[in-house]
Design an enzyme around this catalytic site. Sequence first.
Site, PDB file in Angstrom:
ATOM      1  N   ARG A   1      38.805 120.413   2.069  1.00  0.00           N
ATOM      2  CA  ARG A   1      39.595 119.198   1.827  1.00  0.00           C
ATOM      3  C   ARG A   1      38.701 118.081   1.283  1.00  0.00           C
ATOM      4  O   ARG A   1      39.118 117.318   0.409  1.00  0.00           O
ATOM      5  CB  ARG A   1      40.292 118.751   3.121  1.00  0.00           C
TER       6      ARG A   1
ATOM      7  N   ARG B   1      39.845 115.653  16.249  1.00  0.00           N
ATOM      8  CA  ARG B   1      41.214 115.115  16.277  1.00  0.00           C
ATOM      9  C   ARG B   1      42.135 115.976  17.145  1.00  0.00           C
ATOM     10  O   ARG B   1      42.128 117.205  17.065  1.00  0.00           O
ATOM     11  CB  ARG B   1      41.749 115.085  14.843  1.00  0.00           C
TER      12      ARG B   1
ATOM     13  N   LYS C   1      42.755 106.791   7.802  1.00  0.00           N
ATOM     14  CA  LYS C   1      43.856 106.164   7.037  1.00  0.00           C
ATOM     15  C   LYS C   1      45.086 105.989   7.925  1.00  0.00           C
ATOM     16  O   LYS C   1      45.702 104.938   7.941  1.00  0.00           O
ATOM     17  CB  LYS C   1      44.278 107.045   5.844  1.00  0.00           C
TER      18      LYS C   1
END
Length: 302
Positions: free
Chosen positions: A250, A195, A84
């Site tokens: 999550r 990440r 996103k």
Amino acid sequence: MAVSHRLFRPATTTVKKTFSSFLIRSLSSSSSSSSGSSLDPKIDLEEAAAQLEKSSSTSPSPSPSPYKGRNFHWVFLGCPGVGKGTYASRLSSLLGVPHIATGDLVREELSSSGLLSSQLKELVNHGKLVPDEFIISLLSKRLQAGKEKGESGYILDGFPRTVTQAEILEGVTNIDLVINLKLREEALLAKCLGRRICSECGANYNVACIDIKGDDDSPRMYMPPLLPPPDCESKLISRADDTEEVVRERLRIYNKMTQPVEEFYKKRGKLLEFELPGGIPESWPRLLRALHLENDKQSAIA
Ligand code: ADP
């Protein structure tokens, strides 16, 4: 966990009720005295909503974007790790509207010390959502500050994440489009674990190399790593919530709390589903096509 009991309260069912009666009593009590947090001890949803509404009105944009004046109000939905932030930030440069990521606002706020901050950190680091009132207050402040600088429109990333948040947003502004990014489940976890962020300049990278074999139902998916330049290499850090256990939590919370938000916008005819075919080079031009932005010269270089 004691923290979540103190901070979470059940979501109200109607926006009206939410607007008229919601104050964060638990937040105000936990942030009292000298916590050192910059959070308001009392967050009034009515005030927050009024700020949201004010900040969604048209005002001149300082951006040189060819889309200047079109005043986009777009939302990005999608599971953790889907990308996103990457696509919202590219579109924000292209369209000349700010990219507002509530996850970034939360992390900024939590970098301050204090009791409230450490309680909220506890939630975030365990993959839980922070209370609606807290996030709405943060977002309102950000939009108000942007409006004062002459920003108009926005691309929201990470908000709304609950149906209550979506109802509140729908009650105060007109969202034109909700882009729901989708990626094969196998890739999501690997992308979160890979990440990395440069602790100095804040740039995002990914060290994961994703190569999912194709089968009869779906083609091979290859996403090469996005490696940092030498300047950032020694300064890379990972987010505290990008561990395997927390990413799984999550994802679970996304499916439970945020998937209904997809339905919310689908019913209103605002949802654009977009399945990412692979990495940025394949996905970006297709996304532009899906958004009818592909003919613009600027798009190609964004
Ligand atoms: P993700 O990669 O899971 O999409 P984000 O960077 O958007 O992560 O958000 C990080 C954390 O910030 C979330 O796990 C949650 O604790 C908190 N957060 C961000 N946006 C919201 C929101 N709209 N409502 C509640 N909590 C939020």
